[in-house]
Motif scaffolding. Sequence first.
Motif, PDB file in Angstrom:
ATOM      1  N   VAL A   9      30.701  39.530  29.244  1.00  0.00           N
ATOM      2  CA  VAL A   9      30.890  40.734  28.441  1.00  0.00           C
ATOM      3  C   VAL A   9      31.880  41.717  29.083  1.00  0.00           C
ATOM      4  O   VAL A   9      31.828  41.973  30.291  1.00  0.00           O
ATOM      5  CB  VAL A   9      29.505  41.390  28.195  1.00  0.00           C
ATOM      6  CG1 VAL A   9      28.839  41.836  29.498  1.00  0.00           C
ATOM      7  CG2 VAL A   9      29.585  42.529  27.209  1.00  0.00           C
ATOM      8  N   LEU A  11      34.874  41.415  29.919  1.00  0.00           N
ATOM      9  CA  LEU A  11      35.965  40.896  30.753  1.00  0.00           C
ATOM     10  C   LEU A  11      37.244  40.705  29.935  1.00  0.00           C
ATOM     11  O   LEU A  11      38.340  40.660  30.507  1.00  0.00           O
ATOM     12  CB  LEU A  11      35.547  39.607  31.466  1.00  0.00           C
ATOM     13  CG  LEU A  11      34.860  39.759  32.840  1.00  0.00           C
ATOM     14  CD1 LEU A  11      35.744  40.536  33.807  1.00  0.00           C
ATOM     15  CD2 LEU A  11      33.511  40.408  32.767  1.00  0.00           C
ATOM     16  N   ARG A  17      40.715  48.320  30.727  1.00  0.00           N
ATOM     17  CA  ARG A  17      39.661  49.243  31.155  1.00  0.00           C
ATOM     18  C   ARG A  17      39.696  49.445  32.678  1.00  0.00           C
ATOM     19  O   ARG A  17      40.120  48.554  33.414  1.00  0.00           O
ATOM     20  CB  ARG A  17      38.280  48.696  30.754  1.00  0.00           C
ATOM     21  CG  ARG A  17      37.879  47.447  31.522  1.00  0.00           C
ATOM     22  CD  ARG A  17      36.398  47.155  31.445  1.00  0.00           C
ATOM     23  NE  ARG A  17      36.094  45.924  32.134  1.00  0.00           N
ATOM     24  CZ  ARG A  17      34.890  45.571  32.520  1.00  0.00           C
ATOM     25  NH1 ARG A  17      33.866  46.342  32.250  1.00  0.00           N
ATOM     26  NH2 ARG A  17      34.685  44.438  33.146  1.00  0.00           N
ATOM     27  N   TYR A  22      39.502  47.093  38.206  1.00  0.00           N
ATOM     28  CA  TYR A  22      39.739  45.690  37.834  1.00  0.00           C
ATOM     29  C   TYR A  22      41.220  45.287  37.784  1.00  0.00           C
ATOM     30  O   TYR A  22      41.528  44.129  37.499  1.00  0.00           O
ATOM     31  CB  TYR A  22      39.090  45.404  36.475  1.00  0.00           C
ATOM     32  CG  TYR A  22      37.595  45.680  36.469  1.00  0.00           C
ATOM     33  CD1 TYR A  22      36.733  44.963  37.292  1.00  0.00           C
ATOM     34  CD2 TYR A  22      37.052  46.677  35.659  1.00  0.00           C
ATOM     35  CE1 TYR A  22      35.375  45.233  37.311  1.00  0.00           C
ATOM     36  CE2 TYR A  22      35.692  46.944  35.663  1.00  0.00           C
ATOM     37  CZ  TYR A  22      34.859  46.221  36.488  1.00  0.00           C
ATOM     38  OH  TYR A  22      33.514  46.480  36.509  1.00  0.00           O
ATOM     39  N   ASN A  69      31.945  34.750  35.924  1.00  0.00           N
ATOM     40  CA  ASN A  69      31.866  36.199  36.043  1.00  0.00           C
ATOM     41  C   ASN A  69      31.158  36.671  34.780  1.00  0.00           C
ATOM     42  O   ASN A  69      31.777  36.781  33.712  1.00  0.00           O
ATOM     43  CB  ASN A  69      33.249  36.837  36.154  1.00  0.00           C
ATOM     44  CG  ASN A  69      33.154  38.350  36.367  1.00  0.00           C
ATOM     45  OD1 ASN A  69      32.069  38.932  36.267  1.00  0.00           O
ATOM     46  ND2 ASN A  69      34.283  38.975  36.648  1.00  0.00           N
ATOM     47  N   GLY A  71      29.991  39.520  34.129  1.00  0.00           N
ATOM     48  CA  GLY A  71      30.093  40.955  33.858  1.00  0.00           C
ATOM     49  C   GLY A  71      28.715  41.594  33.989  1.00  0.00           C
ATOM     50  O   GLY A  71      27.903  41.189  34.826  1.00  0.00           O
ATOM     51  N   ALA A  72      28.436  42.574  33.144  1.00  0.00           N
ATOM     52  CA  ALA A  72      27.166  43.306  33.253  1.00  0.00           C
ATOM     53  C   ALA A  72      25.950  42.421  32.978  1.00  0.00           C
ATOM     54  O   ALA A  72      24.840  42.739  33.422  1.00  0.00           O
ATOM     55  CB  ALA A  72      27.176  44.501  32.295  1.00  0.00           C
ATOM     56  N   HIS A  75      23.462  41.499  35.784  1.00  0.00           N
ATOM     57  CA  HIS A  75      22.422  42.372  36.330  1.00  0.00           C
ATOM     58  C   HIS A  75      21.096  42.287  35.583  1.00  0.00           C
ATOM     59  O   HIS A  75      20.107  42.814  36.061  1.00  0.00           O
ATOM     60  CB  HIS A  75      22.952  43.803  36.373  1.00  0.00           C
ATOM     61  CG  HIS A  75      24.319  43.911  36.990  1.00  0.00           C
ATOM     62  ND1 HIS A  75      24.569  43.510  38.282  1.00  0.00           N
ATOM     63  CD2 HIS A  75      25.526  44.306  36.478  1.00  0.00           C
ATOM     64  CE1 HIS A  75      25.866  43.690  38.562  1.00  0.00           C
ATOM     65  NE2 HIS A  75      26.465  44.158  37.476  1.00  0.00           N
ATOM     66  N   HIS A  95      32.624  38.174  41.079  1.00  0.00           N
ATOM     67  CA  HIS A  95      32.940  39.509  40.580  1.00  0.00           C
ATOM     68  C   HIS A  95      34.265  39.923  41.175  1.00  0.00           C
ATOM     69  O   HIS A  95      34.518  39.668  42.359  1.00  0.00           O
ATOM     70  CB  HIS A  95      31.867  40.522  40.983  1.00  0.00           C
ATOM     71  CG  HIS A  95      30.516  40.111  40.507  1.00  0.00           C
ATOM     72  ND1 HIS A  95      30.135  40.230  39.194  1.00  0.00           N
ATOM     73  CD2 HIS A  95      29.498  39.516  41.156  1.00  0.00           C
ATOM     74  CE1 HIS A  95      28.909  39.741  39.067  1.00  0.00           C
ATOM     75  NE2 HIS A  95      28.501  39.288  40.237  1.00  0.00           N
ATOM     76  N   MET A  96      35.089  40.560  40.373  1.00  0.00           N
ATOM     77  CA  MET A  96      36.360  41.064  40.896  1.00  0.00           C
ATOM     78  C   MET A  96      36.129  42.227  41.846  1.00  0.00           C
ATOM     79  O   MET A  96      36.759  42.327  42.895  1.00  0.00           O
ATOM     80  CB  MET A  96      37.273  41.462  39.741  1.00  0.00           C
ATOM     81  CG  MET A  96      37.829  40.254  39.011  1.00  0.00           C
ATOM     82  SD  MET A  96      39.146  40.675  37.889  1.00  0.00           S
ATOM     83  CE  MET A  96      38.179  41.085  36.452  1.00  0.00           C
ATOM     84  N   SER A  97      35.229  43.122  41.473  1.00  0.00           N
ATOM     85  CA  SER A  97      34.952  44.277  42.330  1.00  0.00           C
ATOM     86  C   SER A  97      33.874  43.917  43.348  1.00  0.00           C
ATOM     87  O   SER A  97      33.132  42.942  43.168  1.00  0.00           O
ATOM     88  CB  SER A  97      34.492  45.460  41.474  1.00  0.00           C
ATOM     89  OG  SER A  97      33.260  45.165  40.841  1.00  0.00           O
ATOM     90  N   VAL A  99      30.628  44.608  44.079  1.00  0.00           N
ATOM     91  CA  VAL A  99      29.515  45.243  43.368  1.00  0.00           C
ATOM     92  C   VAL A  99      28.592  46.006  44.324  1.00  0.00           C
ATOM     93  O   VAL A  99      27.927  46.965  43.917  1.00  0.00           O
ATOM     94  CB  VAL A  99      28.706  44.207  42.543  1.00  0.00           C
ATOM     95  CG1 VAL A  99      29.487  43.797  41.308  1.00  0.00           C
ATOM     96  CG2 VAL A  99      28.342  42.985  43.367  1.00  0.00           C
ATOM     97  N   ARG A 102      29.387  49.724  44.782  1.00  0.00           N
ATOM     98  CA  ARG A 102      29.409  50.504  43.533  1.00  0.00           C
ATOM     99  C   ARG A 102      28.002  51.009  43.189  1.00  0.00           C
ATOM    100  O   ARG A 102      27.145  51.088  44.057  1.00  0.00           O
ATOM    101  CB  ARG A 102      30.018  49.627  42.421  1.00  0.00           C
ATOM    102  CG  ARG A 102      31.444  49.172  42.750  1.00  0.00           C
ATOM    103  CD  ARG A 102      32.045  48.359  41.626  1.00  0.00           C
ATOM    104  NE  ARG A 102      32.220  49.149  40.422  1.00  0.00           N
ATOM    105  CZ  ARG A 102      32.425  48.624  39.209  1.00  0.00           C
ATOM    106  NH1 ARG A 102      32.478  47.306  39.055  1.00  0.00           N
ATOM    107  NH2 ARG A 102      32.580  49.409  38.155  1.00  0.00           N
ATOM    108  N   ARG A 106      24.401  47.748  40.040  1.00  0.00           N
ATOM    109  CA  ARG A 106      25.244  46.555  40.221  1.00  0.00           C
ATOM    110  C   ARG A 106      24.868  45.757  41.469  1.00  0.00           C
ATOM    111  O   ARG A 106      25.371  44.659  41.686  1.00  0.00           O
ATOM    112  CB  ARG A 106      26.719  46.953  40.303  1.00  0.00           C
ATOM    113  CG  ARG A 106      27.250  47.614  39.048  1.00  0.00           C
ATOM    114  CD  ARG A 106      28.744  47.869  39.142  1.00  0.00           C
ATOM    115  NE  ARG A 106      29.133  48.937  38.256  1.00  0.00           N
ATOM    116  CZ  ARG A 106      29.419  48.792  36.956  1.00  0.00           C
ATOM    117  NH1 ARG A 106      29.374  47.598  36.400  1.00  0.00           N
ATOM    118  NH2 ARG A 106      29.762  49.827  36.209  1.00  0.00           N
TER     119      ARG A 106
END
Length: 136
Positions: A9, A11, A17, A22, A69, A71-72, A75, A95-97, A99, A102, A106
């Motif tokens: 979701v 991505l 965004r 990202y 990945n 996404g949310a 979690h 994950h790109m970031s 987590v 953050r 996450r």
Amino acid sequence: MKFLFVNGVNLNMTGVREKGVYGVETLDEINAQISEHFPDDDCLFYQSNLEGEICSVIQNADADAIILNAGAFTHYSYAIRDAIASVKIPVVEVHMSNVHSREEFRHKSVLSEVCKGVICGFGKNSYILAAESFKL
Ligand code: DQA
């Protein structure tokens, strides 16, 4: 090898965004770079904002490895977790970031426990590092 890269979701909004988190490249641009990095492998790409569709893609995957990945969904999606647990194909969570640097929500992944490994924090290279792990 046959790699299936699955993005969940939001991505599809990569490059649009939260560019500071990202990056500025679109998912299509990132996927093209992944394919270029693995010229001798089959790289298949799939993205969906729908949890059930991701479950179906995992269930029906014809691949040696899945790089996911979510996404949310990462979690809180017990459905995706169960889909991963239902197949023999190894799944790497990416994950790109980073987590863990953050927001607290996450920090928790309901997928990690059923994945072969987890890579986060390397931007688009998280996908490449995850796939490279199968070549070592
Ligand atoms: C993400 C991290 C998630 O927490 C977030 O919801 C995403 C992207 C990442 O690639 O860093 O959508 O999976």
